[in-house]
Design an enzyme around this catalytic site. Structure first.
Site, mmCIF file in Angstrom:
data_model
loop_
_atom_site.group_PDB
_atom_site.id
_atom_site.type_symbol
_atom_site.label_atom_id
_atom_site.label_comp_id
_atom_site.label_asym_id
_atom_site.label_seq_id
_atom_site.Cartn_x
_atom_site.Cartn_y
_atom_site.Cartn_z
ATOM 1 N N ASP A 137 -2.928 -6.251 3.876
ATOM 2 C CA ASP A 137 -2.451 -7.192 4.882
ATOM 3 C C ASP A 137 -1.745 -6.464 6.026
ATOM 4 O OD1 ASP A 137 -1.780 -10.013 5.683
ATOM 5 O OD2 ASP A 137 0.260 -9.246 5.423
ATOM 6 N N GLU B 242 -7.014 -5.623 6.933
ATOM 7 C CA GLU B 242 -6.858 -6.668 7.942
ATOM 8 C C GLU B 242 -6.259 -5.971 9.165
ATOM 9 O OE1 GLU B 242 -4.468 -10.722 9.106
ATOM 10 O OE2 GLU B 242 -3.523 -9.095 8.025
#
Length: 725
Positions: free
Chosen positions: A405, A458
């Protein structure tokens, strides 16, 4: 009183204050002159006896609940204590201060170097068993990194949460504090009482706890080595020899707690697994499952990096879910959050009273938009904590991938910061080179230790080489989310078809860079929250047009280079935004069009899995050929996806609001092309135009090709054709 039993005042005061760095030097057995001394402390005991040489020897009280006795023996004996508390039967225990450190010199060396790849085996709480002269001793070793603490103790129900009972010893310059406590085992709750240099006490959850109590509790729980029997050996072996980036990957993104409200690891084992199989997905990606105190963070503010959240079950429940998914041919990806962590007092923040896991300068150590601290990636012990954590999830839970993330926030020192709120690097730039080195180390280590697994970034910027190998100066990720494709695609599809001809470049631009990295195509949870509306709500027009728009969107996604990812509920066009406090809206399936959308997604998954042309050359221009990319006036796209076996699939996409009944396309190979998918089919809720199931090329030259075909392209539709061999 025998004065030899007495403890020097300085040592006594530090022991009572829990600021002694070597309590094992006072407590336990120690040679003294021609004999030896044994000292111990049991808070609240009214009598303590030493059991040694098949005899009982009363110990003398020294005050402050400290007891001691002398022995004539100068050899290290094996002994036990018999302790009597008021109103209770006596209990017999081994001495916590009569055991050697559970970390060896190699462990300490690797921790100092920041390269202990099995950190969870030596830090945290680990149940251990020792063979002694008087029998087997089972207990738990506790170890924690707190280099700036003046004292650390284990606290829990077993000592009435009193930090004076089990002070820990410091293992030199490593900053690690350690103790083995007999009699403590699986299921016992604990924390670390840390005494800071400022003279305060802070009670902290274990950073390496493998289990926790259910939030809002913040307590760590001792977990014995799992005895779960995995059945996925063949799966792991096959995975090691497979290149997932050129294999079929259709990913279902899922938040465990709100797939169905009240879902657990166990209920998903029974309900989600057959759902994924029935609908043709190859992988599931779970939003973070590591322990987090606030459910509204969806798991992205982690306090227990080594513990699957207890709100959904036990660690073995999660293992069983993964094992069952593997048994049914489904790979498992979990979101992992090494970029930042929350400021909760009980967790990593200011762990030993100082910025330990976080950077000490707020201009690097805080992500103020999120109210979190940023890891100090330049500190080797912090990198070790995170790299070992990634390995832990692969080792202990057999994951097939992690999606990392917020990588962009790690790469740039000025990410979401105003001028004056960030510190440049040593060269005056904005690149966060320590974070880059951490990501490279994590990726290289994970791929070395677990061949075939995936690391997915990401990452929303144009940072070069995200998926390039680390030995070529890349970050080393397996794949990267294609955020540019996602943004451009959703922006285009949200336009009324009458306006799309002026935005044709937004839908074709992705092919300019489609092969610069290895991509996942995400329609993720972030696109259906915070006022953005669901994908259904973002489609223009009435319900019929919204449904047609979604079917075309999904048909386009599955034919585009990259691995499709779809958040739960999107597979049927959920009509409302996602809310983690409620289930996804299963009632939509009883409304017009939504069951048809779901059936289409299922058929897209099945066709995609069975058609190598749609995935086997995702990462090379050799796998893609434009047929029609410049017909902005008609909003038409057409291209061929080529498989490694040279089999082609033709995708023809009409994104206008009108049908084109006699649309001619040049074709690279003559022959019969059989229809694989028509998103406008009546079974999907489309108009159900009577389209031929096969079309034949003729010798009409068109564009740059020697042969062509003529097709009927219904409004807002996608068709796939494959060449009959």
């Amino acid at each position: 009183m025998n004065t030899n039993l007495l403890i020097p005042d300085g040592d006594r005061q530090r022991l009572l204050a829990c600021t002694h760095n070597a309590p094992h030097d006072i407590y336990g057995w120690h040679p003294h002159g021609d004999g030896s001394i044994i000292r111990t402390r049991f808070i609240g005991a009214e009598r303590v006896e030493l059991l040694i040489h098949n005899a009982s020897q009363p110990m003398q009280p020294l005050g402050d609940d400290i007891w001691a006795t002398t022995l004539d023996d100068t050899h290290t004996p094996d002994y036990r204590y018999r302790i009597t508390y008021p109103g209770a039967d006596p209990i017999i225990v081994a001495d916590a201060y009569n055991f050697l450190p559970t970390l060896g010199s190699l462990d300490i060396h690797l921790i100092n170097e920041g390269r202990h790849e099995r950190l969870w085996d030596v830090l945290g709480a680990n149940v251990r068993t020792y063979e002694t002269t008087l029998g087997v001793v089972t207990g738990t070793s506790f170890a924690v990194w707190a280099p700036n603490a003046t004292g650390v103790a284990v606290i829990g129900d077993f000592c009435s949460w009193n930090p004076s009972q089990y002070p820990m010893r410091s293992l030199g310059v490593s900053g690690v504090w350690e103790i083995f406590i007999p009699g403590i085992g699986d299921g016992d709750a604990y924390k670390f009482a840390i005494h800071t240099a400022e003279g305060t006490r802070i009670d902290k959850a274990d950073p390496l706890a493998k289990r926790t109590l259910t939030p809002p509790e913040t307590v760590s729980v001792v977990a014995k080595q799992s005895e779960f029997e995995w059945s996925d050996h063949d799966w792991i072996t096959a995975r090691a020899g497979r290149d997932a980036t050129n294999s079929a990957m259709s990913i279902y993104e899922c938040h465990i707690g709100s797939w169905k409200q009240g879902s657990t690891y166990a209920t998903l084992t029974d309900e989600l697994v057959p759902y994924l199989v029935d609908n043709g997905y190859t992988h599931v990606e779970f939003l973070p499952v590591a322990e987090h105190p606030y459910g509204g963070s969806w798991g992205y503010q982690v306090t227990g990096y080594y513990a699957p959240t207890a709100r959904w079950g036990s660690p073995d429940d999660f293992r069983r879910l993964v094992d069952t998914l593997h048994a049914n041919g489904i790979g498992v990806i979990v979101d992992w959050v090494p970029a930042h962590f929350p400021k909760d007092d009980f967790a990593l923040a200011r762990f030993d009273g100082t910025p330990l896991y976080e950077h000490p300068d707020w201009r690097r150590g805080e992500q103020r938009d999120w109210g979190t601290y940023v890891f100090n990636f330049g500190r080797r012990e912090v990198r070790n904590f995170l790299v070992a954590n990634a390995l832990y999830w692969f080792e202990e839970f057999h994951l097939d991938g992690i999606r990392v993330d917020a990588v962009a926030s790690m790469l740039y020192l000025d990410y979401s910061r105003e001028p004056g709120e960030w510190l440049p690097n040593q060269h005056g730039g904005r690149e966060h080179w320590e974070a880059v080195q951490f990501l490279q180390e994590m990726n290289a280590t994970v791929h070395r230790e677990h061949p075939g697994v995936l690391t997915i970034a990401e990452e929303s910027t144009a940072w070069p080489g995200v998926t390039a190998q680390t030995d070529a100066d890349g970050l080393g990720f397996s794949m990267k989310w294609n955020m540019g494709w996602m943004n451009d695609t959703l922006e285009y599809f949200s336009l009324d078809p009458v306006h799309r001809s002026h935005h044709h470049n937004e839908i074709t631009f992705s092919l300019v860079y489609a092969f610069s990295e290895r991509y996942v195509l995400p329609f993720s949870h972030d696109e259906v929250v915070h006022g953005k509306g669901s994908l259904w709500q973002r489609m223009p027009g009435d319900d019929w047009n919204k449904a047609a728009g979604l079917r075309a969107l999904y048909g386009y996604m599955y034919s585009h280079p990259g691995k499709p990812l779809m958040f739960m509920g999107c597979e049927w066009g959920q009509t409302t935004e996602w809310d983690e406090a409620h289930s996804i809206n299963w009632d939509d399936l009883h409304r017009d069009y939504h069951a048809g959308i779901k059936r289409l997604v299922r058929d897209l998954n099945l066709v995609y899995r069975d058609t190598p042309a749609l995935y086997s050359q995702d990462n090379t221009p050799m796998g893609f050929q434009w047929i029609k990319g410049d017909d902005a006036s008609n909003n038409v796209l057409a291209y061929v996806r080529w498989g490694v076996d040279a089999t082609p699939v033709l995708a023809v996409i009409n994104l206008s609001g009108v049908s084109l009944p006699n649309y001619r396309l040049g074709i690279p190979e003559a022959g019969t092309w059989d229809m694989l998918i028509n998103t406008d089919d009546a079974v999907y809720g489309g108009a159900g135009n009577d389209l031929p199931r096969s079309v034949h090329t003729d010798a009409t030259e068109w564009d740059r090709f020697d042969q062509s075909i003529e097709l009927h392209l219904p409004a807002m539709s996608v068709q796939y054709y494959t060449l009959r061999r």
